[in-house]
Scaffold this active site. Structure first.
Site, mmCIF file in Angstrom:
data_model
loop_
_atom_site.group_PDB
_atom_site.id
_atom_site.type_symbol
_atom_site.label_atom_id
_atom_site.label_comp_id
_atom_site.label_asym_id
_atom_site.label_seq_id
_atom_site.Cartn_x
_atom_site.Cartn_y
_atom_site.Cartn_z
ATOM 1 N N LYS A 143 -30.732 27.456 5.172
ATOM 2 C CA LYS A 143 -31.475 27.421 6.268
ATOM 3 C C LYS A 143 -30.331 27.397 7.410
ATOM 4 O O LYS A 143 -29.689 26.397 7.651
ATOM 5 C CB LYS A 143 -32.149 26.284 6.717
ATOM 6 C CG LYS A 143 -33.481 26.142 5.818
ATOM 7 C CD LYS A 143 -33.300 25.324 4.554
ATOM 8 C CE LYS A 143 -34.766 25.167 3.808
ATOM 9 N NZ LYS A 143 -34.671 24.990 2.353
ATOM 10 N N ASP A 179 -24.527 33.169 19.316
ATOM 11 C CA ASP A 179 -23.437 33.595 20.014
ATOM 12 C C ASP A 179 -22.118 32.805 19.483
ATOM 13 O O ASP A 179 -21.166 32.562 20.533
ATOM 14 C CB ASP A 179 -23.716 32.971 21.555
ATOM 15 C CG ASP A 179 -24.763 33.995 22.284
ATOM 16 O OD1 ASP A 179 -25.014 35.144 21.852
ATOM 17 O OD2 ASP A 179 -25.228 33.462 23.321
ATOM 18 N N ASP A 221 -21.037 4.494 4.451
ATOM 19 C CA ASP A 221 -19.922 3.615 4.889
ATOM 20 C C ASP A 221 -20.057 3.715 6.333
ATOM 21 O O ASP A 221 -18.929 3.409 7.024
ATOM 22 C CB ASP A 221 -18.743 3.764 4.299
ATOM 23 C CG ASP A 221 -18.466 3.272 2.931
ATOM 24 O OD1 ASP A 221 -19.436 2.844 2.363
ATOM 25 O OD2 ASP A 221 -17.485 3.574 2.254
#
Length: 447
Positions: A191, A196, A372
């Site tokens: 996906k 631009d 973390d």
């Protein structure tokens, strides 16, 4: 072993299935073309502006090896100067994409595994046609199998007539002939949205409504998408270009040589692209490296959990060293076999101290890992054998406390809609349920 079992139980049907699905190959010609396009494109790091001081990745020494793993997979280095914003929900993500398309001045590139002719699918298509009408070069690509309904629709034809350049990835053609030149079910699951050379979107969401009408009874489908700016956009552009050009699209390599936008302060990030023509078992290696590196916490959401032995062992090892380890899976899976296979791993995970939750309000489709308080991995890759061995995937790995805090907060929202699975409950499962889960786990690698 799974294939031997299938062939012994169903000799003729099993042998035919092996011919169709037994080899992890997209075909020799496709492999050569995919590898040639990927390696022949101008590299993102060769673009003017890449070496700006703001783009130097300020990586913590503990995390730098993780980005080296990512670079060893698809060649993209960690780069600084990036920003990200987590979209509020699936509809908001589509609205942001449409707004970005409406603001495009030069080009719009989209790649989706599934693109439906529904409300959100039409909104994106209409935005592309508007952009094409004002002279923006628009390129849209979908997987030939995942988006087969769209490819036959009037909407897809209207997009082409409006000037949108369209392609399908990994064309199936005649299924009976396809078996002689690679598997049918090796798919492009990525996906990618790039606008631009300045903005990219990355996450788990297909171009569709959350209701996801083909499998509405499992809905809503709950996804997460981030909007990125910075040099990492150019890495996603490179990945799109390799897919576009290797599937018959026009040459867009010139976009990879354009100077980068002005450098800005930001965090380190990296695109991790995987697939059958990349290193074998690259994605589970990325997951395993992240999990083994955790010192305080690791939080995972995935709709499908069919791990490699190393990935399962990495998760089980976390609680022993004091790491708060949590994973959320859907309570109702759209793939019954994968759902049962996932549950076959519950007992050993719970016994090791991993906290397992089942999402109750729809199908949790978000593929995310936070670690973390500093590291986030988001993208299209699931934790299952199909994603590991058969699909082309794209993810972004990043180091940033604020972005990771935002992703962790979204994971906590999912947690509030989930049920903790008690160890005692799994221990009390009857022999019939255990046999069902374990039998499906045996053949899990081929499902």
């Amino acid at each position: 072993m799974a294939w031997l079992l299938v062939v012994m139980v169903l000799p003729y049907l099993g042998a035919l299935a092996y011919l169709l699905l037994g080899q992890t190959s997209v075909g020799r010609k496709r492999v050569a073309r995919l590898k040639s396009e990927f390696s022949g494109l101008p590299r993102p790091e060769d673009a003017d502006g890449w070496a700006a001081p703001e783009n130097a990745p300020d990586l913590h020494p503990e995390f730098a090896p993780l980005f080296r793993v990512g670079q060893s997979i698809s060649g993209y280095p960690a780069v600084g100067g990036n920003t990200a914003r987590l979209m509020e929900n699936s509809d908001a993500a589509i609205d942001e994409m449409v707004a970005a398309i409406d603001g495009a001045r030069d080009h719009v590139h989209l790649l989706f595994y599934i693109w439906l002719d529904d409300h959100n699918g039409q909104k994106v298509a209409e935005a592309l046609m508007r952009a094409s009408g004002r002279g923006v070069a628009c390129r849209a690509m979908v997987d030939d199998l995942g988006s087969r309904a769209l490819l036959k629709s009037g909407l897809w034809r209207r997009m082409g007539a409006a000037g949108v350049r369209t392609r399908s990835a990994l064309r199936v053609g005649n299924p009976l002939l396809r078996i002689f030149n690679g598997r049918i079910d090796l798919r492009n699951h990525r996906k990618i949205v790039v606008i631009d050379n300045a903005v990219t979107f990355c996450g788990s969401q297909n171009c569709a409504d959350p209701a996801f009408l083909p499998k509405a009874r499992y809905g809503p489908w709950v996804d997460a998408v981030m909007r990125f700016t910075g040099p990492v956009v150019r890495e996603n552009q490179h990945l799109f270009a390799s897919d576009w050009m290797s599937n018959g699209g026009d040459d867009i390599s010139v976009l990879l040589t354009a100077p980068l936008p002005p450098a800005q302060a930001g965090f380190a990030a990296q695109v991790v692209g995987t697939g059958p023509t990349f290193r074998t078992l690259a994605m589970p290696e990325m997951f395993t490296s992240l999990i083994f590196a955790a010192r305080r916490s690791v939080f995972i959401t995935t709709p499908y959990y069919v791990p490699t032995p190393a990935l399962q062992q990495a998760l089980c090892a976390c609680p022993a060293r004091g790491v708060d380890t949590r994973i959320i899976l859907p309570a109702r899976n759209d793939d019954f076999a994968v759902g049962a296979t996932s549950r076959s791993y519950y007992e050993s995970l719970l016994e090791a101290g991993v906290k397992i939750y089942e999402f109750q309000h729809g199908l949790l489709h978000t593929k995310s890992l936070t670690m973390d308080g500093q590291i986030t991995l988001i993208g299209s890759a699931n934790m299952d054998r199909r994603s590991f061995d058969l699909n082309y995937e794209n993810n972004i790995l990043l180091q940033d406390a604020d972005t990771t805090t935002a992703m962790r907060a979204r994971q906590e929202e999912y947690l509030a809609q989930s049920r903790l699975v008690p160890f005692e409950e799994v221990q009390a499962w009857g022999p019939g349920r255990r046999l069902w889960n374990n039998a499906l786990a045996i053949v899990g690698p081929i499902l």
